[in-house]
Write an enzyme that holds these catalytic residues in place. Sequence first.
Site, mmCIF file in Angstrom:
data_model
loop_
_atom_site.group_PDB
_atom_site.id
_atom_site.type_symbol
_atom_site.label_atom_id
_atom_site.label_comp_id
_atom_site.label_asym_id
_atom_site.label_seq_id
_atom_site.Cartn_x
_atom_site.Cartn_y
_atom_site.Cartn_z
ATOM 1 N N LYS A 33 32.141 94.296 -46.492
ATOM 2 C CA LYS A 33 31.600 93.128 -47.193
ATOM 3 C C LYS A 33 30.164 93.430 -47.624
ATOM 4 O O LYS A 33 29.330 93.822 -46.799
ATOM 5 C CB LYS A 33 31.620 91.927 -46.254
ATOM 6 C CG LYS A 33 31.682 90.564 -46.908
ATOM 7 C CD LYS A 33 31.810 89.493 -45.821
ATOM 8 C CE LYS A 33 32.096 88.130 -46.358
ATOM 9 N NZ LYS A 33 32.131 87.107 -45.284
HETATM 10 O O1 G3P Z 1 32.448 83.029 -45.353
HETATM 11 C C1 G3P Z 1 31.262 82.348 -45.648
HETATM 12 C C2 G3P Z 1 31.086 81.220 -44.705
HETATM 13 O O2 G3P Z 1 30.999 81.701 -43.383
HETATM 14 C C3 G3P Z 1 29.866 80.385 -45.035
HETATM 15 O O3 G3P Z 1 30.160 79.092 -44.625
HETATM 16 O O4 G3P Z 1 29.696 76.725 -44.075
HETATM 17 O O5 G3P Z 1 27.905 78.506 -43.724
HETATM 18 O O6 G3P Z 1 28.569 77.815 -46.039
HETATM 19 P P1 G3P Z 1 29.031 77.976 -44.617
#
Ligand code: G3P
Length: 218
Positions: free
Chosen positions: A83
């Site tokens: 990634k």
């Molecule tokens: O895969 C990306 C994810 O982990 C981000 O999530 O809720 O931190 O925007 P969030």
Amino acid sequence: MKIFLDTADVAEIREYAASGLVDGVTTNPSLAAKTGRDYVESLKEICEVVPGAVSAEVLATDYDGMMKEAAVFTKIAKNIAVKVPLTWDGLKACAALSKQGTMVNVTLCFSPVQAMMAAKAGASFISPFIGRVDDIGEDGMGLIHDIRAIYDNYDFKTEILAASVRHVMHVRESALAGADVATIPTSVFKALLNHPLTDKGLAAFMADAKKGGVVIKG
Ligand code: G3P
């Protein structure tokens, strides 16, 4: 649509992968930090639990550093996807890694044009962050629709991996928009099957069977 779990917690992944409905996993530095464990060790265990891609995110922000870290990740297992962030160094690393046959997930995507450039760089997956776009009052789901349209216009093979998914509606809308994958926190995974009428209907079936003396004799 493939369902990935968005966590680096091996115990959580084991628990929900037992359903047979978890296709892969995505991790990132924040999720890795939450576990308090060695990142590479966790990744080794995760790769044994799920059949599909397991995204391992580089910490380096320069091309050479990304390539060094990618070399560590690709030794872990065949289902590792490296990634990288959607930056010039990240897309340069993406192009080099995809040419050598390594799966690459390009993350931190917030615009359709970014997604187009990642596809041109040979990304296996693009991770548009729906929730974070919504958080600033813009249209997170619109991002998925626009990327789908651009990828279909030019027959890009990069898979759209809907990320930053905050609730079941994001999963529903991502599937309707034609995302290839949704990576979801376990809290959302647990809620995917929830419907009050299912619960009510099942309770009614059981009550009627009991009242009517229905049994299944083997
Ligand atoms: O895969 C990306 C994810 O982990 C981000 O999530 O809720 O931190 O925007 P969030």
